[in-house]
Design an enzyme around this catalytic site. Structure first.
Site, PDB file in Angstrom:
ATOM      1  N   SER A 233       0.830  -1.217   0.000  1.00 36.81           N
ATOM      2  CA  SER A 233       0.000   0.000   0.000  1.00 36.81           C
ATOM      3  C   SER A 233       0.862   1.263   0.000  1.00 36.81           C
ATOM      4  O   SER A 233       0.595   2.209  -0.759  1.00 36.81           O
ATOM      5  CB  SER A 233      -0.972   0.008   1.180  1.00 36.81           C
ATOM      6  N   HIS A 263      -2.111  -8.825   2.207  1.00 37.78           N
ATOM      7  CA  HIS A 263      -1.747  -7.560   2.882  1.00 37.78           C
ATOM      8  C   HIS A 263      -2.852  -7.230   3.883  1.00 37.78           C
ATOM      9  O   HIS A 263      -3.070  -7.977   4.831  1.00 37.78           O
ATOM     10  CB  HIS A 263      -1.537  -6.496   1.788  1.00 37.78           C
TER      11      HIS A 263
HETATM   12  N1  AMX Z   1       1.063 -20.002   6.477  1.00 40.64           N
HETATM   13  C1  AMX Z   1       1.493 -20.903   5.552  1.00 40.64           C
HETATM   14  N2  AMX Z   1       2.524 -20.705   4.728  1.00 40.64           N
HETATM   15  C2  AMX Z   1       3.186 -19.549   4.875  1.00 40.64           C
HETATM   16  C3  AMX Z   1       2.835 -18.585   5.823  1.00 40.64           C
HETATM   17  C4  AMX Z   1       1.712 -18.850   6.632  1.00 40.64           C
HETATM   18  N3  AMX Z   1       1.267 -17.958   7.540  1.00 40.64           N
HETATM   19  N4  AMX Z   1       3.678 -17.537   5.734  1.00 40.64           N
HETATM   20  C5  AMX Z   1       4.540 -17.831   4.739  1.00 40.64           C
HETATM   21  N5  AMX Z   1       4.220 -19.061   4.214  1.00 40.64           N
HETATM   22  C6  AMX Z   1       4.838 -19.721   3.057  1.00 40.64           C
HETATM   23  C7  AMX Z   1       4.665 -18.830   1.849  1.00 40.64           C
HETATM   24  O1  AMX Z   1       3.364 -18.987   1.281  1.00 40.64           O
HETATM   25  C8  AMX Z   1       5.763 -19.304   0.960  1.00 40.64           C
HETATM   26  O2  AMX Z   1       5.355 -20.508   0.365  1.00 40.64           O
HETATM   27  P1  AMX Z   1       5.748 -20.864  -1.165  1.00 40.64           P
HETATM   28  O3  AMX Z   1       7.228 -20.936  -1.162  1.00 40.64           O
HETATM   29  O4  AMX Z   1       5.072 -22.158  -1.390  1.00 40.64           O
HETATM   30  O5  AMX Z   1       5.222 -19.749  -2.008  1.00 40.64           O
HETATM   31  C9  AMX Z   1       6.871 -19.630   1.963  1.00 40.64           C
HETATM   32  O6  AMX Z   1       6.211 -19.802   3.228  1.00 40.64           O
HETATM   33  C10 AMX Z   1       7.896 -18.529   2.094  1.00 40.64           C
HETATM   34  O7  AMX Z   1       7.218 -17.311   2.359  1.00 40.64           O
HETATM   35  P2  AMX Z   1       7.930 -16.135   3.187  1.00 40.64           P
HETATM   36  O8  AMX Z   1       9.124 -15.695   2.400  1.00 40.64           O
HETATM   37  O9  AMX Z   1       8.152 -16.536   4.593  1.00 40.64           O
HETATM   38  O10 AMX Z   1       6.798 -15.037   3.213  1.00 40.64           O
HETATM   39  P3  AMX Z   1       6.527 -13.917   2.125  1.00 40.64           P
HETATM   40  O11 AMX Z   1       7.421 -12.779   2.413  1.00 40.64           O
HETATM   41  O12 AMX Z   1       6.533 -14.495   0.749  1.00 40.64           O
HETATM   42  O13 AMX Z   1       5.018 -13.532   2.460  1.00 40.64           O
HETATM   43  C11 AMX Z   1       3.220 -13.065   3.906  1.00 40.64           C
HETATM   44  C12 AMX Z   1       4.712 -12.834   3.638  1.00 40.64           C
HETATM   45  C13 AMX Z   1       2.791 -12.155   5.037  1.00 40.64           C
HETATM   46  C14 AMX Z   1       2.411 -12.712   2.658  1.00 40.64           C
HETATM   47  C15 AMX Z   1       3.038 -14.549   4.290  1.00 40.64           C
HETATM   48  O14 AMX Z   1       3.724 -14.823   5.486  1.00 40.64           O
HETATM   49  C16 AMX Z   1       1.583 -14.931   4.422  1.00 40.64           C
HETATM   50  O15 AMX Z   1       0.941 -15.263   3.434  1.00 40.64           O
HETATM   51  N6  AMX Z   1       1.013 -14.872   5.682  1.00 40.64           N
HETATM   52  C17 AMX Z   1      -0.380 -15.107   5.876  1.00 40.64           C
HETATM   53  C18 AMX Z   1      -1.178 -13.906   5.457  1.00 40.64           C
HETATM   54  C19 AMX Z   1      -0.953 -12.740   6.410  1.00 40.64           C
HETATM   55  O16 AMX Z   1      -0.969 -12.885   7.613  1.00 40.64           O
HETATM   56  N7  AMX Z   1      -0.794 -11.521   5.848  1.00 40.64           N
HETATM   57  C20 AMX Z   1      -0.674 -10.322   6.655  1.00 40.64           C
HETATM   58  C21 AMX Z   1       0.632  -9.628   6.462  1.00 40.64           C
HETATM   59  C22 AMX Z   1       0.703  -8.358   7.275  1.00 40.64           C
HETATM   60  C23 AMX Z   1      -0.130  -7.284   6.628  1.00 40.64           C
HETATM   61  O17 AMX Z   1       0.206  -6.780   5.574  1.00 40.64           O
HETATM   62  N8  AMX Z   1      -1.200  -6.930   7.232  1.00 40.64           N
END
Ligand code: AMX
Length: 430
Positions: A233, A263
């Site tokens: 954002s 996000h």
């Molecule tokens: N549950 C399951 N798998 C997860 C996970 C979770 N909470 N967090 C990360 N992973 C997975 C990713 O999907 C990714 O899988 P892939 O290799 O198969 O694509 C792997 O772990 C590596 O990801 P990462 O490098 O640790 O995270 P990222 O930087 O790519 O993504 C985020 C960060 C927040 C999008 C991710 O942790 C996520 O999807 N979390 C759940 C959604 C969430 O809580 N979002 C809120 C974020 C904060 C905000 O903006 N409000």
């Protein structure tokens, strides 16, 4: 201390000169290298953007202008806006002057309600918020003054003017959207005796005999205010603003990014996850039940919402601040207890799975449970609250960027063929 505008007028000319001299002197100094993983992986970790409002330390969390967010949890969100813009908290007089300024600008144009009423009844509340902001663009002072030939040195002032207009109206618009979407009745007029956050709580129209809901909304607005410049954002808002699109265009665009499930929409999904756990186990599950539920979620290819972060590698201090609030106000609430249980179990499961770089909770893992406790149960509204708060940071970043004269954003994209050729050359050289 001065009121906000005077304070910024005092600071910005010196800041701009210093920034210009610094960049001229060090223009060719290399501060970051880029790997293939970063090029194809969302530019993660590339240092390619200046943001002075806040910094996220992976191991410590969010700092607003050098102050840890935990130390600011007691502050009013409008005081945080002052801090974001000016680098210091306001004096009591400066805070009152900002609050009076916001109150003076709070009246929402009738055409905003007409547009919102005309939208399909199943429009997402975030679509309504973004639309309401965009439709007010006709009133942009920045756009008018730019067309009149405004000097570059004055860009920040017109940006501040638009930002104050926007921020003053946002709680009323957001509360009105809530009442429209949940059929709770007409918008509730502002109570000029209340601060920005408490007035928002008041206008949502939920009962709050002890004032704890207003406390929660203030806390929510303070904790979500800003999170560096590279998140979806903030970066979107920055990029749109860098084309000298005014704050209405830029903030509306930023909110469209916030509306994504990875996000800002995660808070909606978090509550759904918690409610799913409650429904499945008819209350708080045992450790073993929850562990199995979390594994099933992962094996079905879903993420566990509220856990993980692109930058943080610790339990988010904003999660901690909300958790302290919950422990004080509603420790026995079933939903809150499920959140606590998830916090005990899920990091272990994510660590064992070994994919997520950060197995710890982010801010969204708990906020919905607290809103739910106070009767704000419509989870598809939660991102709107996030958006009202994040508008503080987006506006502050725009104001600072206009003050520094930040140029239009234009990173270089490359084709896959170019990337393959570049890798080939590096390997030959090695
Ligand atoms: N549950 C399951 N798998 C997860 C996970 C979770 N909470 N967090 C990360 N992973 C997975 C990713 O999907 C990714 O899988 P892939 O290799 O198969 O694509 C792997 O772990 C590596 O990801 P990462 O490098 O640790 O995270 P990222 O930087 O790519 O993504 C985020 C960060 C927040 C999008 C991710 O942790 C996520 O999807 N979390 C759940 C959604 C969430 O809580 N979002 C809120 C974020 C904060 C905000 O903006 N409000």
């Amino acid at each position: 201390m001065f009121a906000l505008r005077e304070e910024l007028a005092r600071q910005f000319p010196g800041l701009r000169d210093e920034f210009r001299q610094f960049t001229q002197r060090h223009a060719d100094t290399v501060v970051s290298e880029v790997t293939v993983a970063q090029v194809v992986g969302g530019m993660r970790g590339i240092r390619g953007l200046v943001c002075d409002t806040s910094v996220v330390d992976p191991d410590k969390g969010l700092y607003i202008r050098g102050i840890p967010i935990a130390d600011l949890a007691h502050c009013l969100p409008e005081a945080i806006f002052f801090l974001l813009c000016a680098g210091q908290l306001p004096s009591p007089e400066a805070l009152i002057s900002l609050q009076q300024d916001l109150r003076r600008r709070a009246k929402i144009p009738a055409y905003v309600w007409d547009v919102l009423k005309a939208m399909p009844v199943d429009s997402h509340p975030m679509t309504m918020l973004s639309t309401a902001i965009l439709v007010m663009e006709r009133d942009s002072v920045f756009r008018r003054r730019y067309a009149e030939g405004m000097r570059k040195e004055d860009f920040w002032e017109a940006t501040l003017e638009d930002s104050l207009q926007l921020l003053a109206k946002l709680p009323g618009i957001a509360a009105g959207i809530y009442r429209m979407r949940t059929r709770k009745g007409a918008p509730i007029p502002s109570d000029p005796s209340l601060d920005w956050g408490a007035d928002y709580a008041h206008r949502l129209g939920l009962s709050d005999s002890e004032g704890n809901f207003a406390r929660l909304i203030r806390l929510y607005l303070t904790l979500h205010c800003d999170h560096e410049g590279g998140n979806v954002s903030a970066f979107t808002c920055h990029t749109v603003g860098s084309a000298l699109s005014d704050p209405y265009y830029a903030v509306s665009a930023g909110l469209n990014g916030l509306a994504g499930p990875l996000h800002g929409l995660a808070n909606q999904e978090c509550l759904q996850f918690v409610l799913g756990v409650r429904e499945r186990f008819h209350g708080v599950p045992t450790d073993e039940q929850l562990r199995e539920y979390a594994w099933n979620t992962l094996q079905a290819g879903h993420v566990i919402p509220g856990y993980g972060h692109a930058v943080l590698r610790i339990t988010d201090p904003r999660f901690v601040a909300f958790r302290i609030f919950g422990e004080q106000i509603c420790p026995q609430d079933e939903i809150f207890r499920i959140v606590e249980k998830i916090f005990e179990i899920v990091p272990g499961v994510l660590r064992e799975q070994g994919k997520a770089k950060d197995p710890w909770p982010n801010v969204d893992a708990v906020s919905g449970a607290l809103l739910y406790h106070f009767g704000l149960t419509e989870s598809d509204y939660y991102t709107v609250l996030f958006g009202v708060s994040r508008a503080l940071g987006m506006c502050a970043q725009l104001i600072l960027n206009r003050a520094l004269g930040t140029p239009i954003t234009r990173p270089k994209s490359v084709s896959t063929a170019w990337l393959k050729a570049a890798v080939g050359q590096t390997q030959q050289a090695a």
